[in-house]
Design an enzyme around this catalytic site. Structure first.
Site, PDB file in Angstrom:
ATOM      1  N   ALA A 272      41.080  64.093  30.540  1.00  0.00           N
ATOM      2  CA  ALA A 272      41.635  62.914  31.218  1.00  0.00           C
ATOM      3  C   ALA A 272      40.559  62.132  31.966  1.00  0.00           C
ATOM      4  O   ALA A 272      40.855  61.317  32.828  1.00  0.00           O
ATOM      5  CB  ALA A 272      42.735  63.340  32.183  1.00  0.00           C
TER       6      ALA A 272
ATOM      7  N   HIS B 170      36.848  75.378  33.699  1.00  0.00           N
ATOM      8  CA  HIS B 170      38.164  75.692  33.115  1.00  0.00           C
ATOM      9  C   HIS B 170      38.037  76.208  31.688  1.00  0.00           C
ATOM     10  O   HIS B 170      38.332  75.523  30.725  1.00  0.00           O
ATOM     11  CB  HIS B 170      39.202  74.572  33.269  1.00  0.00           C
TER      12      HIS B 170
ATOM     13  N   ASN C 141      39.692  75.218  28.148  1.00  0.00           N
ATOM     14  CA  ASN C 141      40.158  73.828  28.135  1.00  0.00           C
ATOM     15  C   ASN C 141      38.978  72.874  28.022  1.00  0.00           C
ATOM     16  O   ASN C 141      37.971  73.040  28.709  1.00  0.00           O
ATOM     17  CB  ASN C 141      40.970  73.519  29.402  1.00  0.00           C
TER      18      ASN C 141
ATOM     19  N   ARG D 184      34.000  83.049  12.804  1.00  0.00           N
ATOM     20  CA  ARG D 184      32.704  82.720  12.187  1.00  0.00           C
ATOM     21  C   ARG D 184      31.908  81.713  13.016  1.00  0.00           C
ATOM     22  O   ARG D 184      30.730  81.505  12.757  1.00  0.00           O
ATOM     23  CB  ARG D 184      32.909  82.205  10.758  1.00  0.00           C
TER      24      ARG D 184
ATOM     25  N   ASP E 203      47.987  78.169  35.477  1.00  0.00           N
ATOM     26  CA  ASP E 203      49.332  77.599  35.650  1.00  0.00           C
ATOM     27  C   ASP E 203      50.283  78.059  34.548  1.00  0.00           C
ATOM     28  O   ASP E 203      51.465  77.713  34.561  1.00  0.00           O
ATOM     29  CB  ASP E 203      49.283  76.067  35.714  1.00  0.00           C
TER      30      ASP E 203
ATOM     31  N   HIS F  48      47.853  75.571  30.828  1.00  0.00           N
ATOM     32  CA  HIS F  48      46.487  75.335  30.341  1.00  0.00           C
ATOM     33  C   HIS F  48      45.995  76.500  29.489  1.00  0.00           C
ATOM     34  O   HIS F  48      45.214  76.304  28.553  1.00  0.00           O
ATOM     35  CB  HIS F  48      45.530  75.144  31.522  1.00  0.00           C
TER      36      HIS F  48
ATOM     37  N   ASP G  37      42.353  72.912  39.826  1.00  0.00           N
ATOM     38  CA  ASP G  37      42.147  71.599  39.193  1.00  0.00           C
ATOM     39  C   ASP G  37      43.249  70.641  39.660  1.00  0.00           C
ATOM     40  O   ASP G  37      43.672  69.742  38.930  1.00  0.00           O
ATOM     41  CB  ASP G  37      42.135  71.730  37.664  1.00  0.00           C
TER      42      ASP G  37
ATOM     43  N   ALA H 170      46.088  66.576  32.229  1.00  0.00           N
ATOM     44  CA  ALA H 170      45.261  65.832  33.180  1.00  0.00           C
ATOM     45  C   ALA H 170      45.285  66.551  34.525  1.00  0.00           C
ATOM     46  O   ALA H 170      46.040  66.198  35.424  1.00  0.00           O
ATOM     47  CB  ALA H 170      45.781  64.401  33.321  1.00  0.00           C
TER      48      ALA H 170
END
Ligand SMILES: [Zn+2]
Length: 379
Positions: free
Chosen positions: A139, A214, A217, A225, A246, A249, A271, A305
């Site tokens: 975001a 994070h 994410n 591979r 949370d 995520h 975050d 976001a």
């Protein structure tokens, strides 16, 4: 500030113990001891006394964002999160113009110098961008993304030299290697918002990066591979990583996997954005409009976001969703981020001489009371 004491179950020396008296005076913990009979004035609790939480990736809450570059906004964030048990933060910025970033850093430095007891303390600044990969921007405002710039960082650090600096960057972008090698030892470099592969991440660790923003994410995932950036984190012998716990995520099973593979190296982060603590609806994140619904914040295209998570909720999710023991989880919100941010000599533990940053959790992980540098956090 006079002497205050708390009595009950407490997380001390890595274990939950009964009948612990925690004494605070002049902003410090002056004693932690097991006692049969607490003094008359002690606050007796049926909750769990834990060290105040430390959040190294936090943008805002209660309607305010550190990018607002407004001292009142900073104070709102620091008070709001203290009510939810967070007593120390690395104030986190977003990819933005050089002028906006410099203004935000200046305001954060001023709020850090204020350091009002009874609210969270800013011990560091986390620049999340602008030196990231636009293909994994999440975001973040893509028009603000730019090549890494040593001069820009020199100037920013000079405006807040006493704070710990964390920079999230993509190792594959122009100037990343030179930036890491230039500031190695002065800045904690974190790999994130990257489209790089396994080799890119391993190279960045060799240059001097040591942390992952994070984890899972906004980075390349693990394939058998091509292990990706995630694989580089999970196989590393010493790197640390953030998890946004949370339950959205990252799947709870993956929260467990990361905790098992990176023992004492996962730092829970929120975050959190300005919508944290407010009603669902539409909000501004630097550059974009986001919608908060069903407990998640997303861009119009569905991209996550940030979050509306509090650290107390993150701890709850690690216990109740991921099924981890509380003794495993508490350090991920306290000792581990304290170590990563270089404040482990005074924060992250209930120990004599440490800052009187303390939270009391109810059995359902609500914060019954919190103290920040000895001062009770008021609603
Ligand atoms: Zn963030």
């Amino acid at each position: 500030m006079s002497e205050r004491s708390l009595f009950g179950r407490a997380f001390v020396d890595g274990a939950v113990r009964d009948d612990i008296l925690v004494v605070m005076n002049q902003g410090r913990i002056t004693d932690v001891a097991r006692v049969a009979n607490p003094p008359a004035g002690a606050h007796r609790t049926h909750g769990l006394i834990v060290p105040g939480f430390i959040d190294m990736h936090i943008h805002g809450g209660d309607g305010a964002d550190f990018m607002d570059a407004d001292e009142d906004a900073s104070r709102r964030i620091l008070r709001f999160h203290a009510r939810h048990g967070t007593t120390t933060v690395a104030a986190t910025t977003l990819s933005s113009s050089a002028a906006d970033l410099s203004r935000a850093v200046g305001t954060i430095a001023a709020a850090a110098a204020d350091n009002v007891p009874g609210a969270a303390e800013i011990c560091g600044i986390h620049l999340e961008g602008p030196y990231i990969n636009r293909r994994n921007a999440g975001a973040q405002d893509v028009t603000s993304i730019r090549p890494a710039d040593i001069q820009e960082i020199e100037a920013l650090i000079a405006s807040a030299p006493r704070l710990r600096w964390v920079i999230t960057l993509a190792p594959e972008i122009e100037g990343a290697r030179a930036l890491i090698e230039h500031f190695r030892g002065r800045v904690l470099f974190s790999i994130g918002h990257t489209s790089g592969d396994f080799a890119d991440a391993v190279a960045a660790l060799e240059w001097g990066a040591s942390h992952f923003t994070h984890l899972f994410n906004a980075m390349t995932g693990m394939h058998h591979r091509e292990p990706g950036v995630v694989g580089a984190a999970l196989v590393s012998a010493s790197a640390t990583a953030e998890i946004i716990a949370d339950g959205v995520h990252v799947h709870p099973a993956v929260m467990r996997i990361a905790t098992a593979l990176l023992p004492h190296r996962v730092a829970l982060v929120t975050d959190a954005i300005r919508a944290c603590g407010l009603d669902e609806g539409k909000y501004k994140l630097y550059g974009y409009e986001i919608t908060v619904a069903d407990g998640t914040a997303r861009l119009a295209n569905g991209t996550l976001a940030g979050s509306v998570l509090t650290m107390a909720r993150a701890v709850q999710n690690m216990v109740e969703l991921a099924g981890l023991p509380i003794e495993t989880v508490i350090p991920l919100a306290t000792e581990v981020p304290a170590r990563i941010l270089g404040v482990a000599d005074r924060k992250g533990k209930l120990e004599r001489g440490y800052d009187a940053d303390v939270a009391i959790l109810t059995p359902r992980f609500h914060v019954e009371k919190a103290f920040a540098r000895g001062e009770e956090v008021r609603g």
